[in-house]
Design a protein around this motif. Structure first.
Motif, PDB file in Angstrom:
ATOM      1  N   GLU A   1     -12.819  23.511  42.140  1.00 24.76           N
ATOM      2  CA  GLU A   1     -13.282  24.775  41.578  1.00 24.76           C
ATOM      3  C   GLU A   1     -12.942  25.894  42.552  1.00 24.76           C
ATOM      4  OE1 GLU A   1     -17.420  24.762  40.611  1.00 24.76           O
ATOM      5  OE2 GLU A   1     -17.370  22.752  39.748  1.00 24.76           O
ATOM      6  N   ARG A   2     -12.668  27.074  41.981  1.00 19.37           N
ATOM      7  CA  ARG A   2     -12.433  28.257  42.819  1.00 19.37           C
ATOM      8  C   ARG A   2     -12.878  29.489  42.054  1.00 19.37           C
ATOM      9  NH1 ARG A   2      -6.406  29.686  44.444  1.00 19.37           N
ATOM     10  NH2 ARG A   2      -6.324  30.091  42.196  1.00 19.37           N
ATOM     11  N   ALA A   3     -13.664  30.326  42.691  1.00 19.90           N
ATOM     12  CA  ALA A   3     -14.094  31.583  42.088  1.00 19.90           C
ATOM     13  C   ALA A   3     -13.848  32.697  43.099  1.00 19.90           C
ATOM     14  CB  ALA A   3     -15.566  31.532  41.706  1.00 19.90           C
ATOM     15  N   GLU A   4     -13.298  33.822  42.620  1.00 19.77           N
ATOM     16  CA  GLU A   4     -12.977  34.952  43.483  1.00 19.77           C
ATOM     17  C   GLU A   4     -13.545  36.232  42.867  1.00 19.77           C
ATOM     18  OE1 GLU A   4      -8.558  33.338  44.847  1.00 19.77           O
ATOM     19  OE2 GLU A   4      -8.787  34.563  43.025  1.00 19.77           O
ATOM     20  N   SER A   5     -14.039  37.125  43.686  1.00 18.12           N
ATOM     21  CA  SER A   5     -14.552  38.396  43.172  1.00 18.12           C
ATOM     22  C   SER A   5     -14.262  39.500  44.178  1.00 18.12           C
ATOM     23  CB  SER A   5     -16.055  38.308  42.887  1.00 18.12           C
ATOM     24  OG  SER A   5     -16.784  38.012  44.066  1.00 18.12           O
ATOM     25  N   GLY A   6     -14.282  40.740  43.674  1.00 18.92           N
ATOM     26  CA  GLY A   6     -13.951  41.857  44.536  1.00 18.92           C
ATOM     27  C   GLY A   6     -12.507  41.737  45.006  1.00 18.92           C
ATOM     28  N   GLY A   7     -12.259  42.141  46.217  1.00 20.18           N
ATOM     29  CA  GLY A   7     -10.902  42.064  46.763  1.00 20.18           C
ATOM     30  C   GLY A   7     -10.642  40.822  47.585  1.00 20.18           C
ATOM     31  N   TYR A   8     -11.418  39.763  47.379  1.00 15.49           N
ATOM     32  CA  TYR A   8     -11.322  38.572  48.218  1.00 15.49           C
ATOM     33  C   TYR A   8     -10.660  37.437  47.444  1.00 15.49           C
ATOM     34  CZ  TYR A   8     -14.542  41.471  50.780  1.00 15.49           C
ATOM     35  OH  TYR A   8     -15.105  42.548  51.430  1.00 15.49           O
ATOM     36  N   ARG A   9      -9.748  36.731  48.111  1.00 17.63           N
ATOM     37  CA  ARG A   9      -8.962  35.690  47.473  1.00 17.63           C
ATOM     38  C   ARG A   9      -8.893  34.453  48.368  1.00 17.63           C
ATOM     39  NH1 ARG A   9      -9.869  38.913  44.246  1.00 17.63           N
ATOM     40  NH2 ARG A   9      -8.454  40.161  42.955  1.00 17.63           N
ATOM     41  N   ALA A  10      -8.528  33.329  47.777  1.00 19.51           N
ATOM     42  CA  ALA A  10      -8.274  32.093  48.525  1.00 19.51           C
ATOM     43  C   ALA A  10      -6.965  31.511  48.030  1.00 19.51           C
ATOM     44  CB  ALA A  10      -9.407  31.097  48.330  1.00 19.51           C
ATOM     45  N   ARG A  11      -6.114  31.131  48.948  1.00 16.44           N
ATOM     46  CA  ARG A  11      -4.837  30.515  48.598  1.00 16.44           C
ATOM     47  C   ARG A  11      -4.719  29.184  49.337  1.00 16.44           C
ATOM     48  NH1 ARG A  11      -5.646  33.427  45.229  1.00 16.44           N
ATOM     49  NH2 ARG A  11      -4.410  35.186  44.437  1.00 16.44           N
ATOM     50  N   PHE A  12      -3.940  28.281  48.774  1.00 14.49           N
ATOM     51  CA  PHE A  12      -3.868  26.917  49.277  1.00 14.49           C
ATOM     52  C   PHE A  12      -2.409  26.549  49.567  1.00 14.49           C
ATOM     53  CE2 PHE A  12      -7.577  27.386  46.615  1.00 14.49           C
ATOM     54  CZ  PHE A  12      -8.578  26.801  47.366  1.00 14.49           C
ATOM     55  N   PRO A  13      -1.919  26.901  50.777  1.00  9.72           N
ATOM     56  CA  PRO A  13      -0.518  26.588  51.103  1.00  9.72           C
ATOM     57  C   PRO A  13      -0.236  25.098  51.191  1.00  9.72           C
ATOM     58  CG  PRO A  13      -1.686  27.443  53.023  1.00  9.72           C
ATOM     59  CD  PRO A  13      -2.589  27.637  51.857  1.00  9.72           C
ATOM     60  N   THR A  14      -1.236  24.298  51.556  1.00  8.32           N
ATOM     61  CA  THR A  14      -1.064  22.846  51.561  1.00  8.32           C
ATOM     62  C   THR A  14      -2.226  22.216  50.829  1.00  8.32           C
ATOM     63  OG1 THR A  14      -2.196  22.633  53.705  1.00  8.32           O
ATOM     64  CG2 THR A  14       0.194  22.863  53.760  1.00  8.32           C
ATOM     65  N   GLN A  15      -1.940  21.641  49.672  1.00  6.94           N
ATOM     66  CA  GLN A  15      -2.968  21.008  48.871  1.00  6.94           C
ATOM     67  C   GLN A  15      -2.466  19.655  48.356  1.00  6.94           C
ATOM     68  OE1 GLN A  15      -6.143  22.373  45.407  1.00  6.94           O
ATOM     69  NE2 GLN A  15      -4.078  23.083  45.228  1.00  6.94           N
ATOM     70  N   TYR A  16      -1.605  19.043  49.161  1.00  7.11           N
ATOM     71  CA  TYR A  16      -0.983  17.808  48.695  1.00  7.11           C
ATOM     72  C   TYR A  16      -1.181  16.639  49.649  1.00  7.11           C
ATOM     73  CZ  TYR A  16       1.147  21.210  45.640  1.00  7.11           C
ATOM     74  OH  TYR A  16       1.324  22.223  44.738  1.00  7.11           O
ATOM     75  N   GLY A  17      -1.862  16.868  50.759  1.00  5.82           N
ATOM     76  CA  GLY A  17      -2.109  15.784  51.690  1.00  5.82           C
ATOM     77  C   GLY A  17      -3.570  15.393  51.711  1.00  5.82           C
ATOM     78  N   GLU A  18      -3.917  14.548  52.652  1.00 11.64           N
ATOM     79  CA  GLU A  18      -5.307  14.116  52.785  1.00 11.64           C
ATOM     80  C   GLU A  18      -6.216  15.302  53.086  1.00 11.64           C
ATOM     81  OE1 GLU A  18      -8.058  11.163  55.588  1.00 11.64           O
ATOM     82  OE2 GLU A  18      -5.903  11.334  55.920  1.00 11.64           O
ATOM     83  N   THR A  19      -5.682  16.261  53.875  1.00 12.73           N
ATOM     84  CA  THR A  19      -6.453  17.457  54.229  1.00 12.73           C
ATOM     85  C   THR A  19      -5.899  18.670  53.497  1.00 12.73           C
ATOM     86  OG1 THR A  19      -6.986  16.578  56.413  1.00 12.73           O
ATOM     87  CG2 THR A  19      -7.169  18.955  56.122  1.00 12.73           C
ATOM     88  N   CYS A  20      -6.773  19.409  52.858  1.00 17.57           N
ATOM     89  CA  CYS A  20      -6.398  20.622  52.138  1.00 17.57           C
ATOM     90  C   CYS A  20      -6.578  21.826  53.068  1.00 17.57           C
ATOM     91  CB  CYS A  20      -7.281  20.763  50.897  1.00 17.57           C
ATOM     92  SG  CYS A  20      -7.124  22.344  50.036  1.00 17.57           S
ATOM     93  N   GLU A  21      -5.599  22.731  53.079  1.00 16.15           N
ATOM     94  CA  GLU A  21      -5.714  23.962  53.852  1.00 16.15           C
ATOM     95  C   GLU A  21      -5.966  25.128  52.909  1.00 16.15           C
ATOM     96  OE1 GLU A  21      -2.863  26.947  56.381  1.00 16.15           O
ATOM     97  OE2 GLU A  21      -2.687  24.805  56.820  1.00 16.15           O
ATOM     98  N   ALA A  22      -7.004  25.904  53.180  1.00 17.21           N
ATOM     99  CA  ALA A  22      -7.329  27.086  52.386  1.00 17.21           C
ATOM    100  C   ALA A  22      -7.271  28.314  53.282  1.00 17.21           C
ATOM    101  CB  ALA A  22      -8.719  26.957  51.766  1.00 17.21           C
ATOM    102  N   VAL A  23      -6.661  29.386  52.781  1.00 15.19           N
ATOM    103  CA  VAL A  23      -6.535  30.637  53.523  1.00 15.19           C
ATOM    104  C   VAL A  23      -7.311  31.722  52.776  1.00 15.19           C
ATOM    105  CG1 VAL A  23      -4.973  32.369  54.474  1.00 15.19           C
ATOM    106  CG2 VAL A  23      -4.266  29.961  54.388  1.00 15.19           C
ATOM    107  N   LEU A  24      -8.282  32.320  53.443  1.00 18.41           N
ATOM    108  CA  LEU A  24      -9.073  33.401  52.856  1.00 18.41           C
ATOM    109  C   LEU A  24      -8.371  34.738  53.112  1.00 18.41           C
ATOM    110  CD1 LEU A  24     -12.602  32.241  54.076  1.00 18.41           C
ATOM    111  CD2 LEU A  24     -11.536  31.802  51.851  1.00 18.41           C
ATOM    112  N   ILE A  25      -8.332  35.582  52.078  1.00 20.23           N
ATOM    113  CA  ILE A  25      -7.610  36.846  52.155  1.00 20.23           C
ATOM    114  C   ILE A  25      -8.531  37.984  51.713  1.00 20.23           C
ATOM    115  CG2 ILE A  25      -5.628  38.163  51.305  1.00 20.23           C
ATOM    116  CD1 ILE A  25      -4.289  35.429  50.703  1.00 20.23           C
TER     117      ILE A  25
END
Length: 271
Positions: free
Chosen positions: A32-56
């Motif tokens: 699940e992902r929810a974003e509001s206002g000017g804030y975002r989350a992106r996932f440059p690596t979401q294919y391995g055992e560990t997921c990386e999320a970048v907050l913007i």
């Protein structure tokens, strides 16, 4: 002299990001992902055992009256690294506080590395953060937070403002760590020998895991080569490391070197 008007509430930025991460087929994905206002989350690596999320933060910074809330939940067995695209800048306020909330939830067997880049506090900023984590007994959390008082490369002096940072960590439903920093006097007082000893930057690393106390000797050995003033202690299933430095870049360099060696993994690419 013309009076400076107060910015009305309705033009202030408010929002945040909420994400739920789950282990699926040997990898961790954003369920699940929810974003509001000017804030975002992106996932440059979401294919391995560990997921990386970048907050913007698309606004490029926060000012007085702005608010942001980030909530991250890891379901059983999930593994994630959460970072930010850039350092967060806290600009001057005409009165209201800039509010940041972070809520972390780690369920059984999950692992989270919370690795945001630094907060840069400008003169006359009023920043307060509430950080909470609720983790399962067998979960593993490592989190870092660093605060820079002004842009030291520009010889900026933060002589007024508010810095309030409140942490509450619960493990298996029990409060195990409570920490609070409050500076509402001229930050220049950090220069006194009795407080920061000349510090313009500070950082905290907290590791909560079943083996955290066993890694104290490793942490202290890694600190031997730091140029910052630093120390480590461990108790009750936690390991805590503090850094203070006159130069923000020195602290950042020491922090990166320590965290990479301690985790056995490079920092996210946004660093």
């Amino acid at each position: 002299m013309q009076a400076v008007g107060i910015v009305p509430d309705f033009v202030r930025a408010a929002g945040g990001v909420r994400m739920v991460l789950a282990a699926r087929g040997g990898r961790t994905v954003a369920l699940e992902r929810a974003e509001s206002g000017g804030y975002r989350a992106r996932f440059p690596t979401q294919y391995g055992e560990t997921c990386e999320a970048v907050l913007i933060n698309t606004g490029g910074g926060m000012a007085g009256g702005d608010s942001m809330r980030t909530e991250v939940r890891l379901l059983p067995g999930a593994s994630a690294v959460v970072t930010t695209q850039a350092a967060e800048k806290i600009y001057r306020s005409q009165g209201p506080d800039t509010s940041v909330e972070v809520a972390l939830h780690l369920e059984a067997g999950s692992r989270l590395a919370w690795l945001p880049q630094e907060m840069i506090l400008f003169a006359d900023s009023r920043w307060r953060r509430d950080l909470s984590a609720d983790i399962a007994a067998d979960a593993s959390l490592i989190l870092i937070e660093s605060v820079m008082f002004g842009r030291t490369a520009m010889r900026e002096v933060v002589d007024r403002g508010l810095c309030r940072d409140r942490w509450r960590i619960r493990r298996a439903g029990r409060l195990v760590f409570a920490d609070e920093i409050r500076l509402d006097v001229p930050v220049a007082q950090l220069l006194s020998p009795a407080s920061g000893g000349g510090a313009h930057a500070l950082a905290t690393v907290l590791h909560v895991a079943p083996d955290a106390e066993d890694r104290l000797d490793q942490a202290r050995a890694l600190l031997e080569e730091t140029r910052s003033e630093a120390g480590a202690s461990a108790w009750n299933g936690m390991l805590l490391v503090r850094f203070v430095a006159r130069d923000a870049q020195v602290l950042r360099s020491d922090l990166v070197r320590f965290v990479e060696a301690f985790r056995g993994s490079p920092m996210p690419r946004s660093w």
